[in-house]
Write a protein that holds these residues in place. Structure first.
Motif, PDB file in Angstrom:
ATOM      1  N   PRO A  10     -13.822  12.561 -20.997  1.00 57.34           N
ATOM      2  CA  PRO A  10     -12.877  11.497 -21.773  1.00 57.34           C
ATOM      3  C   PRO A  10     -13.624  11.148 -22.971  1.00 57.34           C
ATOM      4  O   PRO A  10     -14.756  11.302 -23.356  1.00 57.34           O
ATOM      5  N   SER A  11     -12.749  11.358 -24.299  1.00 56.57           N
ATOM      6  CA  SER A  11     -13.168  10.920 -25.439  1.00 56.57           C
ATOM      7  C   SER A  11     -14.118  12.040 -26.195  1.00 56.57           C
ATOM      8  O   SER A  11     -15.018  11.647 -26.825  1.00 56.57           O
ATOM      9  N   SER A  12     -14.188  13.283 -25.643  1.00 55.48           N
ATOM     10  CA  SER A  12     -15.194  14.331 -26.313  1.00 55.48           C
ATOM     11  C   SER A  12     -14.668  14.854 -27.653  1.00 55.48           C
ATOM     12  O   SER A  12     -15.313  15.533 -28.188  1.00 55.48           O
ATOM     13  N   LYS A  14     -11.028  16.101 -27.551  1.00 56.43           N
ATOM     14  CA  LYS A  14     -10.089  17.209 -27.098  1.00 56.43           C
ATOM     15  C   LYS A  14      -9.022  17.191 -28.059  1.00 56.43           C
ATOM     16  O   LYS A  14      -8.351  18.289 -28.449  1.00 56.43           O
ATOM     17  N   PHE A  16      -8.948  16.208 -31.197  1.00 52.48           N
ATOM     18  CA  PHE A  16      -9.559  16.590 -32.357  1.00 52.48           C
ATOM     19  C   PHE A  16      -9.451  18.284 -32.254  1.00 52.48           C
ATOM     20  O   PHE A  16      -9.020  18.727 -33.364  1.00 52.48           O
ATOM     21  N   TYR A 137     -11.194   4.527 -23.062  1.00 56.13           N
ATOM     22  CA  TYR A 137     -10.976   4.295 -21.460  1.00 56.13           C
ATOM     23  C   TYR A 137     -11.761   2.972 -21.060  1.00 56.13           C
ATOM     24  O   TYR A 137     -12.928   2.843 -21.676  1.00 56.13           O
TER      25      TYR A 137
HETATM   26  N1  LIG Z   1     -16.671  17.236 -33.432  1.00 63.15           N
HETATM   27  C1  LIG Z   1     -16.306  16.212 -33.785  1.00 63.15           C
HETATM   28  N2  LIG Z   1     -16.464  15.743 -35.067  1.00 63.15           N
HETATM   29  C2  LIG Z   1     -16.195  14.387 -35.646  1.00 63.15           C
HETATM   30  N3  LIG Z   1     -15.302  13.780 -34.945  1.00 63.15           N
HETATM   31  C3  LIG Z   1     -15.010  13.782 -33.834  1.00 63.15           C
HETATM   32  C4  LIG Z   1     -15.371  15.221 -33.114  1.00 63.15           C
HETATM   33  N4  LIG Z   1     -14.841  15.066 -31.939  1.00 63.15           N
HETATM   34  C5  LIG Z   1     -14.261  13.813 -31.973  1.00 63.15           C
HETATM   35  N5  LIG Z   1     -14.386  13.263 -32.962  1.00 63.15           N
HETATM   36  C6  LIG Z   1     -13.620  11.698 -33.290  1.00 63.15           C
HETATM   37  O1  LIG Z   1     -13.868  11.144 -31.900  1.00 63.15           O
HETATM   38  C7  LIG Z   1     -12.657  10.465 -31.675  1.00 63.15           C
HETATM   39  C8  LIG Z   1     -12.240  10.743 -30.253  1.00 63.15           C
HETATM   40  O2  LIG Z   1     -11.587  12.033 -30.266  1.00 63.15           O
HETATM   41  P1  LIG Z   1     -10.164  12.526 -29.505  1.00 63.15           P
HETATM   42  O3  LIG Z   1      -9.467  11.366 -29.673  1.00 63.15           O
HETATM   43  O4  LIG Z   1      -9.959  13.920 -30.249  1.00 63.15           O
HETATM   44  O5  LIG Z   1     -10.771  12.375 -28.165  1.00 63.15           O
HETATM   45  P2  LIG Z   1     -10.139  12.709 -26.903  1.00 63.15           P
HETATM   46  O6  LIG Z   1     -11.158  13.614 -26.195  1.00 63.15           O
HETATM   47  O7  LIG Z   1      -8.718  13.651 -27.218  1.00 63.15           O
HETATM   48  O8  LIG Z   1      -9.907  11.527 -26.304  1.00 63.15           O
HETATM   49  P3  LIG Z   1      -8.929  11.100 -24.777  1.00 63.15           P
HETATM   50  O9  LIG Z   1      -9.740  11.661 -23.644  1.00 63.15           O
HETATM   51  O10 LIG Z   1      -8.659   9.659 -25.050  1.00 63.15           O
HETATM   52  O11 LIG Z   1      -7.772  12.259 -24.794  1.00 63.15           O
HETATM   53  C9  LIG Z   1     -11.711  10.490 -32.645  1.00 63.15           C
HETATM   54  O12 LIG Z   1     -11.937   9.471 -33.659  1.00 63.15           O
HETATM   55  C10 LIG Z   1     -12.155  12.000 -33.536  1.00 63.15           C
HETATM   56  O13 LIG Z   1     -11.941  11.923 -34.738  1.00 63.15           O
END
Ligand SMILES: Nc1ncnc2c1ncn2[C@@H]1O[C@H](COP(=O)(O)OP(=O)(O)OP(=O)(O)O)[C@@H](O)[C@H]1O
Length: 294
Positions: A10-12, A14, A16, A137
């Motif tokens: 979660p919040s990794s 994905k 992005f 989360y």
């Molecule tokens: N490699 C990266 N470099 C810079 N910023 C990042 C990177 N990966 C994620 N972020 C930042 O971290 C935050 C969380 O990323 P993101 O929403 O893509 O996560 P997610 O895995 O889709 O979350 P969820 O599990 O809620 O779906 C965002 O603000 C995103 O811009």
């Protein structure tokens, strides 16, 4: 066209990484002189586009329903001319296997993109998202999802080809992913349909019988071994006369209910996807070994 299955904590990052891939695919398509490539479309699905709230992961039932919604969206969009980016945690190995079978069933290639952000960084991003109220989360849900995460393994058919994207990399390996799925001629990889296809009614009864029988025989071979070797750690069980197949038991012996649960999972996953009957035993042994190695 291909299924790009995103997987990560979660919040990794994905979404992005998915957005980077979607933009890259769109660019690649618009710049291609090949009409076969120009015909392709890109589609991105995730919990937000499906209207699923983050708290579905707080309990089993809503989470199961969310997975069903995700699966049916994939089935709906998985057509010949779509590059489908399935942006979800996809953290259960069995679920990834199921989606791999869906791709196989429509004879389209698939790959897994593992967003390999370390857990401490994810925790940091999650806390920041909670604080700014832009997502994230609840802490206990986050920790529980991390605990349950089953990391993709490129050695498993359903997780291959696997592309892992470290947090510090500027972008996913665009060209390698494109080549693996679409190929330089735009035709894509040839996917054989024999391993997983939709059942023909006449074959169905016989196939289901064989699926139940063969997997039960493997479980029986393991339980007999466990009875004959009480308290013995590990162990190798040969569930076929030829001794070509081997189940490598974990240090803590699996219980009968555990074995039955794995058998039920395997049969449920393969009910709709007629495996070649001669390979059921081998594939179930693969499935058990893969689970026991975790
Ligand atoms: N490699 C990266 N470099 C810079 N910023 C990042 C990177 N990966 C994620 N972020 C930042 O971290 C935050 C969380 O990323 P993101 O929403 O893509 O996560 P997610 O895995 O889709 O979350 P969820 O599990 O809620 O779906 C965002 O603000 C995103 O811009």
């Amino acid at each position: 066209m291909p299924l790009i299955l995103i997987s990560g904590y979660p919040s990794s990052g994905k979404t992005f990484r998915s957005t980077q891939l979607v933009d890259f695919f769109a660019r690649k398509i618009s710049q291609s002189p090949d009409p076969k490539v120009q015909r392709l479309k890109v589609h991105h699905i995730n919990d937000q586009t499906l209207g699923l709230a983050r708290d579905v992961y707080a309990s089993a039932r809503p989470e199961k329903d969310a997975r069903a919604a995700f699966t049916s969206a994939i089935k709906r969009h998985l057509t010949r001319d779509v590059l489908l980016v399935a942006d979800g945690m996809n953290y259960i190995k069995g679920f990834r296997y199921q989606l791999y079978c869906e791709a196989k069933a429509v004879q389209t290639p698939n790959c897994v993109v593992h967003v390999g952000t370390p857990v401490e960084k994810c925790r940091e991003l999650n806390d920041a998202a909670l604080e700014s109220q832009t997502g994230g989360y609840e802490v206990d849900v986050f920790e529980n999802l991390v605990f349950r995460y089953e990391e993709p393994n490129g050695m498993s058919r359903w997780d291959a080809p696997l592309f892992t994207v470290p947090f510090d990399d500027a972008h996913p390996p665009y060209d390698a992913i494109w080549d693996a799925l679409v190929g330089s001629d735009g035709k894509g990889k040839v996917v054989r349909a024999n391993a997983a296809t939709v059942l023909k009614p006449a074959a169905e009864k016989d196939y289901l019988y064989e699926l139940e029988k063969t997997t039960s025989e493997v479980v029986a071979a393991i339980t007999t071994w466990l009875q004959d070797h009480p308290g013995e750690a590990g162990g190798q069980v040969f569930p076929a006369e030829s001794r070509e197949l081997c189940v490598y038991l974990p240090a803590t012996a699996p219980s009968l209910p555990q074995l039955q649960r794995l058998r039920r999972q395997f049969t449920a996953l393969n009910r709709q996807h007629a495996l070649n009957k001669s390979r059921i035993r081998e594939l179930f042994v693969d499935y058990l070994n893969d689970t026991f190695q975790k």
